[in-house]
Design an enzyme around this catalytic site. Structure first.
Site, PDB file in Angstrom:
ATOM      1  N   ARG A  16      -7.817   6.756   5.583  1.00  0.00           N
ATOM      2  CA  ARG A  16      -8.530   6.646   4.602  1.00  0.00           C
ATOM      3  C   ARG A  16      -8.364   5.382   3.607  1.00  0.00           C
ATOM      4  O   ARG A  16      -7.529   4.490   3.991  1.00  0.00           O
ATOM      5  CB  ARG A  16      -7.825   7.818   3.446  1.00  0.00           C
ATOM      6  CG  ARG A  16      -6.591   7.712   2.964  1.00  0.00           C
ATOM      7  CD  ARG A  16      -6.375   6.870   1.791  1.00  0.00           C
ATOM      8  NE  ARG A  16      -5.260   7.002   1.039  1.00  0.00           N
ATOM      9  CZ  ARG A  16      -4.587   6.010   0.597  1.00  0.00           C
ATOM     10  NH1 ARG A  16      -4.764   4.906   0.381  1.00  0.00           N
ATOM     11  NH2 ARG A  16      -3.510   6.370  -0.108  1.00  0.00           N
TER      12      ARG A  16
ATOM     13  N   GLU B  82      -7.906   9.873  -7.916  1.00  0.00           N
ATOM     14  CA  GLU B  82      -7.120   8.977  -8.466  1.00  0.00           C
ATOM     15  C   GLU B  82      -8.057   7.467  -8.732  1.00  0.00           C
ATOM     16  O   GLU B  82      -7.563   6.708  -9.701  1.00  0.00           O
ATOM     17  CB  GLU B  82      -5.882   8.652  -7.516  1.00  0.00           C
ATOM     18  CG  GLU B  82      -5.040   7.687  -8.042  1.00  0.00           C
ATOM     19  CD  GLU B  82      -3.592   7.541  -7.295  1.00  0.00           C
ATOM     20  OE1 GLU B  82      -2.769   8.458  -7.652  1.00  0.00           O
ATOM     21  OE2 GLU B  82      -3.598   6.730  -6.297  1.00  0.00           O
TER      22      GLU B  82
ATOM     23  N   ARG C 296     -12.325   7.794  -2.724  1.00  0.00           N
ATOM     24  CA  ARG C 296     -11.262   8.084  -1.530  1.00  0.00           C
ATOM     25  C   ARG C 296     -11.960   8.191  -0.696  1.00  0.00           C
ATOM     26  O   ARG C 296     -12.588   9.301  -0.277  1.00  0.00           O
ATOM     27  CB  ARG C 296     -10.480   9.105  -1.679  1.00  0.00           C
ATOM     28  CG  ARG C 296      -9.197   9.082  -0.741  1.00  0.00           C
ATOM     29  CD  ARG C 296      -8.116   9.716  -1.130  1.00  0.00           C
ATOM     30  NE  ARG C 296      -7.110   9.065  -2.235  1.00  0.00           N
ATOM     31  CZ  ARG C 296      -5.867   9.124  -2.372  1.00  0.00           C
ATOM     32  NH1 ARG C 296      -5.124  10.006  -1.799  1.00  0.00           N
ATOM     33  NH2 ARG C 296      -5.532   8.515  -3.511  1.00  0.00           N
TER      34      ARG C 296
ATOM     35  N   CYS D 151      -3.297   2.432  -8.587  1.00  0.00           N
ATOM     36  CA  CYS D 151      -1.901   2.408  -8.158  1.00  0.00           C
ATOM     37  C   CYS D 151      -1.473   1.227  -7.504  1.00  0.00           C
ATOM     38  O   CYS D 151      -2.355   0.980  -6.411  1.00  0.00           O
ATOM     39  CB  CYS D 151      -1.166   3.711  -7.421  1.00  0.00           C
ATOM     40  SG  CYS D 151       0.544   3.540  -7.104  1.00  0.00           S
TER      41      CYS D 151
ATOM     42  N   THR E 182       0.476   0.492  -5.249  1.00  0.00           N
ATOM     43  CA  THR E 182       0.907   0.836  -3.819  1.00  0.00           C
ATOM     44  C   THR E 182      -0.410   0.769  -2.926  1.00  0.00           C
ATOM     45  O   THR E 182      -0.021   0.646  -1.765  1.00  0.00           O
ATOM     46  CB  THR E 182       1.609   2.118  -3.656  1.00  0.00           C
ATOM     47  OG1 THR E 182       0.638   3.361  -4.195  1.00  0.00           O
ATOM     48  CG2 THR E 182       2.738   2.235  -4.609  1.00  0.00           C
TER      49      THR E 182
ATOM     50  N   ARG F 134      -4.761   3.964   4.031  1.00  0.00           N
ATOM     51  CA  ARG F 134      -3.409   4.684   4.633  1.00  0.00           C
ATOM     52  C   ARG F 134      -3.990   5.476   5.915  1.00  0.00           C
ATOM     53  O   ARG F 134      -4.715   6.203   6.027  1.00  0.00           O
ATOM     54  CB  ARG F 134      -2.984   5.862   3.789  1.00  0.00           C
ATOM     55  CG  ARG F 134      -1.733   6.649   4.387  1.00  0.00           C
ATOM     56  CD  ARG F 134      -1.092   7.520   3.314  1.00  0.00           C
ATOM     57  NE  ARG F 134      -0.063   8.323   3.792  1.00  0.00           N
ATOM     58  CZ  ARG F 134      -0.072   9.435   4.351  1.00  0.00           C
ATOM     59  NH1 ARG F 134      -1.161   9.905   4.490  1.00  0.00           N
ATOM     60  NH2 ARG F 134       1.012   9.902   4.677  1.00  0.00           N
TER      61      ARG F 134
ATOM     62  N   ARG G 147       6.339  11.681   5.939  1.00  0.00           N
ATOM     63  CA  ARG G 147       6.094  12.625   4.933  1.00  0.00           C
ATOM     64  C   ARG G 147       5.954  14.388   5.679  1.00  0.00           C
ATOM     65  O   ARG G 147       5.797  13.853   6.987  1.00  0.00           O
ATOM     66  CB  ARG G 147       4.814  12.649   4.331  1.00  0.00           C
ATOM     67  CG  ARG G 147       4.582  11.358   3.412  1.00  0.00           C
ATOM     68  CD  ARG G 147       3.107  11.193   3.086  1.00  0.00           C
ATOM     69  NE  ARG G 147       3.168  10.004   2.180  1.00  0.00           N
ATOM     70  CZ  ARG G 147       1.983   9.818   1.385  1.00  0.00           C
ATOM     71  NH1 ARG G 147       0.879  10.556   1.249  1.00  0.00           N
ATOM     72  NH2 ARG G 147       1.895   8.542   0.819  1.00  0.00           N
TER      73      ARG G 147
ATOM     74  N   GLU H  87       2.556  14.242   0.231  1.00  0.00           N
ATOM     75  CA  GLU H  87       3.955  13.041   0.079  1.00  0.00           C
ATOM     76  C   GLU H  87       4.969  13.798  -0.376  1.00  0.00           C
ATOM     77  O   GLU H  87       6.114  13.135   0.088  1.00  0.00           O
ATOM     78  CB  GLU H  87       3.315  12.129  -1.080  1.00  0.00           C
ATOM     79  CG  GLU H  87       4.207  11.296  -1.474  1.00  0.00           C
ATOM     80  CD  GLU H  87       3.569  10.396  -2.434  1.00  0.00           C
ATOM     81  OE1 GLU H  87       4.452   9.191  -2.643  1.00  0.00           O
ATOM     82  OE2 GLU H  87       2.388  10.468  -2.881  1.00  0.00           O
TER      83      GLU H  87
END
Length: 321
Positions: free
Chosen positions: A107, A187, A191, A239, A241, A248, A274, A279
């Site tokens: 993703r 978020e 996505r 974010c 990250t 990811r 994970r 997560e």
């Protein structure tokens, strides 16, 4: 300089490391202040990152705070110019043994240039972004369903203000086979997800690349906008990250019980570990979700190849146990 291992427990932590002029400013698009940026970490101290950008300008206006976090999380001494590579043909190998791999998923997250991100956008902006994305996704010829009416339970996003007016202005696009999905206004604005059973990483990544390119072309055609991008930070996300590629790549893999050092071994290989349900979940029955930790500083192909090589190394090691 922001200290290594920063936990944003209160304004007392971050204020000494920001120039006074940054502490008093706010962004021009969403009026996002430094207090808004760190709100999630202040309200939920268990957060390991605790910061969210409300729009593109946050990364330049509050760079003194963001850049040390980027470098520490992604393991970089400096931030190079971002280079993207969305071409599955550049992969040099595949996962060697399919047997332990239950499913594969890739993703990326994306936001639209010129619009507030979910933590900073108003209700009107959210509905406008939803309308733009619905039009763009119509080119992909698949249904778009409403999000569940239940409030999302991510406490970090809730604290950041991302879930205001939930579930209004959100939705999910998916193809008939449900191997390609797009979450709208969670978020981030987008996505984009490609997934399927088994270990065919190349097919999953190729579908993702084609989907990203199709959405980008549709946005340029219908809305005259593209993805928010920075020459060093890459594709801009809520974010830090997810900066850089925003990608990811993960596999659900079964690890033999005898291989009891899986977490330490994965960290050495640059992989996040994970449970298979997300997560904060724990591994059940030896099933793990393994993915790339780094997103920034390398291309999408490089990061996916690192996951493939890590899985192959892990499987080889476990077989010898």
């Amino acid at each position: 300089m922001v200290p290594k291992g920063l936990l944003l427990l209160s304004p007392v932590v971050w204020q000494p490391f920001l120039p006074r002029e940054q502490q008093d400013k706010k962004t021009s698009l969403t009026d996002f202040t430094i207090s808004d940026v760190v709100r999630s970490g202040v309200e939920v101290p268990s957060s390991s990152i605790g910061v969210y950008a409300g729009d593109e300008e946050c990364y330049s206006l509050y760079s003194t705070l963001f850049e040390p976090i980027m470098k520490e999380y992604h393991g970089l001494d400096k931030l190079p110019a971002h280079v993207s590579c969305l071409d599955a043909r550049r992969l040099t190998s595949v996962i060697q043994s399919e047997a332990p791999v239950l499913s594969t998923r890739c993703r990326v997250v994306r936001n639209l240039a010129g619009y507030g991100f979910p933590a900073g956008m108003s209700r009107e902006q959210r509905l406008e972004v939803e309308s733009l994305l619905v039009t763009a996704l119509e080119d992909l010829k698949g249904p778009i369903s409403n999000w569940s009416s239940n409030q999302e339970n991510d406490k970090y996003q809730v604290a950041a203000g991302i879930h205001r007016n939930w579930p209004e202005g959100r939705g999910i696009f998916y193809n008939d086979a449900k191997t390609f999905l797009v979450w709208v206004n969670e978020e981030d604005h987008l996505r984009i997800i490609s997934m399927q059973k088994g270990a065919d990483v190349k097919a999953v990544f190729d579908r993702l690349c084609r989907g990203i390119n199709a959405i980008n072309k549709a946005l340029l055609r219908h809305a005259q906008t593209g993805f928010a991008f920075h020459k060093q930070y890459g594709y801009l996300s809520s974010c830090p990250t997810n900066l850089g590629t925003g990608m990811r790549a993960s596999v659900h893999v079964s690890v033999p019980p005898a291989f009891n050092d899986v977490r330490n071994k994965c960290r050495q290989l640059g992989l996040d570990v994970r449970g298979q349900h997300g997560e904060t979940s724990e591994a059940e029955g030896g099933m793990y979700d393994l993915s790339n930790h780094q997103r920034l500083g390398r291309t999408e192909v490089d990061l996916l190849q690192a996951v493939i090589d890590g899985i192959n190394t892990l499987q080889s090691t476990s077989t010898r146990k």
